[in-house]
Design a protein around this motif. Structure first.
Motif, PDB file in Angstrom:
ATOM      1  N   VAL A  72      -6.196   4.185  11.236  1.00 18.26           N
ATOM      2  CA  VAL A  72      -5.337   3.731  10.128  1.00 18.26           C
ATOM      3  C   VAL A  72      -4.654   4.929   9.477  1.00 18.26           C
ATOM      4  O   VAL A  72      -3.441   4.923   9.246  1.00 18.26           O
ATOM      5  CB  VAL A  72      -6.154   2.915   9.100  1.00 18.26           C
ATOM      6  CG1 VAL A  72      -5.346   2.682   7.840  1.00 18.26           C
ATOM      7  CG2 VAL A  72      -6.579   1.586   9.695  1.00 18.26           C
ATOM      8  N   PHE A  73      -5.416   5.967   9.169  1.00 18.37           N
ATOM      9  CA  PHE A  73      -4.819   7.147   8.536  1.00 18.37           C
ATOM     10  C   PHE A  73      -3.858   7.860   9.485  1.00 18.37           C
ATOM     11  O   PHE A  73      -2.826   8.384   9.064  1.00 18.37           O
ATOM     12  CB  PHE A  73      -5.899   8.104   8.039  1.00 18.37           C
ATOM     13  CG  PHE A  73      -6.627   7.594   6.829  1.00 18.37           C
ATOM     14  CD1 PHE A  73      -5.939   7.210   5.695  1.00 18.37           C
ATOM     15  CD2 PHE A  73      -8.007   7.491   6.828  1.00 18.37           C
ATOM     16  CE1 PHE A  73      -6.593   6.727   4.579  1.00 18.37           C
ATOM     17  CE2 PHE A  73      -8.686   7.012   5.716  1.00 18.37           C
ATOM     18  CZ  PHE A  73      -7.977   6.626   4.588  1.00 18.37           C
ATOM     19  N   GLY A  74      -4.199   7.888  10.771  1.00 20.76           N
ATOM     20  CA  GLY A  74      -3.302   8.501  11.760  1.00 20.76           C
ATOM     21  C   GLY A  74      -1.966   7.769  11.839  1.00 20.76           C
ATOM     22  O   GLY A  74      -0.903   8.396  11.838  1.00 20.76           O
ATOM     23  N   MET A  75      -2.013   6.429  11.895  1.00 14.86           N
ATOM     24  CA  MET A  75      -0.769   5.653  11.949  1.00 14.86           C
ATOM     25  C   MET A  75       0.016   5.789  10.650  1.00 14.86           C
ATOM     26  O   MET A  75       1.247   5.848  10.666  1.00 14.86           O
ATOM     27  CB  MET A  75      -1.072   4.175  12.234  1.00 14.86           C
ATOM     28  CG  MET A  75      -1.437   3.909  13.672  1.00 14.86           C
ATOM     29  SD  MET A  75      -0.258   4.568  14.860  1.00 14.86           S
ATOM     30  CE  MET A  75       1.210   3.721  14.402  1.00 14.86           C
ATOM     31  N   ALA A  76      -0.688   5.846   9.510  1.00 15.01           N
ATOM     32  CA  ALA A  76       0.003   6.048   8.230  1.00 15.01           C
ATOM     33  C   ALA A  76       0.729   7.394   8.233  1.00 15.01           C
ATOM     34  O   ALA A  76       1.871   7.497   7.763  1.00 15.01           O
ATOM     35  CB  ALA A  76      -0.987   5.970   7.072  1.00 15.01           C
ATOM     36  N   GLY A  77       0.094   8.421   8.782  1.00 14.89           N
ATOM     37  CA  GLY A  77       0.743   9.729   8.865  1.00 14.89           C
ATOM     38  C   GLY A  77       1.960   9.707   9.767  1.00 14.89           C
ATOM     39  O   GLY A  77       3.014  10.249   9.424  1.00 14.89           O
ATOM     40  N   VAL A  78       1.836   9.063  10.935  1.00 11.96           N
ATOM     41  CA  VAL A  78       2.956   8.977  11.872  1.00 11.96           C
ATOM     42  C   VAL A  78       4.114   8.200  11.249  1.00 11.96           C
ATOM     43  O   VAL A  78       5.282   8.600  11.344  1.00 11.96           O
ATOM     44  CB  VAL A  78       2.502   8.319  13.197  1.00 11.96           C
ATOM     45  CG1 VAL A  78       3.688   7.945  14.064  1.00 11.96           C
ATOM     46  CG2 VAL A  78       1.572   9.248  13.948  1.00 11.96           C
ATOM     47  N   MET A  79       3.811   7.096  10.569  1.00  9.85           N
ATOM     48  CA  MET A  79       4.863   6.287   9.955  1.00  9.85           C
ATOM     49  C   MET A  79       5.523   7.032   8.799  1.00  9.85           C
ATOM     50  O   MET A  79       6.749   6.956   8.613  1.00  9.85           O
ATOM     51  CB  MET A  79       4.300   4.947   9.493  1.00  9.85           C
ATOM     52  CG  MET A  79       3.969   4.028  10.649  1.00  9.85           C
ATOM     53  SD  MET A  79       3.176   2.506  10.149  1.00  9.85           S
ATOM     54  CE  MET A  79       4.419   1.781   9.132  1.00  9.85           C
ATOM     55  N   THR A  80       4.741   7.774   8.028  1.00 10.73           N
ATOM     56  CA  THR A  80       5.318   8.549   6.932  1.00 10.73           C
ATOM     57  C   THR A  80       6.287   9.580   7.480  1.00 10.73           C
ATOM     58  O   THR A  80       7.398   9.744   6.967  1.00 10.73           O
ATOM     59  CB  THR A  80       4.206   9.241   6.126  1.00 10.73           C
ATOM     60  OG1 THR A  80       3.315   8.234   5.612  1.00 10.73           O
ATOM     61  CG2 THR A  80       4.770  10.045   4.982  1.00 10.73           C
TER      62      THR A  80
END
Length: 119
Positions: A31-39
């Protein structure tokens, strides 16, 4: 017959739970990895939009600054056509004729007509 007895110290415990190896990270890491990629992606999209707006503004100002040069070129072309028309008129008629009863300059208009009639 002698009865079978458990071994001394008892039997080893029975494995009734699943013993699967852990594959991958915990869900929170994903979840945090995808949030970082999307940001990062949204940040890059914002940069692209800003750059696009800047290029559009630059293009608009370039066109605005070109208008006087294009207008001057069109004026020179109209003067050239006007003088050529007057010379051709003088050659054909032998004299210059006035269309208007005034000496004020009237911007000529040119109409494009087809060479053949449409049937």
């Amino acid at each position: 017959m002698p009865q079978d007895m458990p071994p001394v110290g008892g039997y080893s415990p029975i494995q009734y739970k699943r013993n699967l190896p852990i594959r991958g990270f915990r869900p929170a890491v994903y979840v945090f990895g995808m949030a970082g990629v999307m940001t990062y992606g949204f940040w890059r999209v914002g940069q692209g939009i800003r750059e696009h707006n800047e290029l559009a503004r630059e293009k608009m100002w370039a066109r605005i600054h070109l208008i006087p040069a294009l207008q001057a070129e069109e004026d020179r072309d109209q003067v050239r056509r006007y003088l050529a028309d007057r010379a051709r008129e003088k050659e054909l008629l032998g004299t210059e004729t006035k269309v208007y009863h005034s000496d004020r300059f009237v911007r000529p208009t040119f109409a494009v007509t087809p060479e053949k009639e449409l049937k």
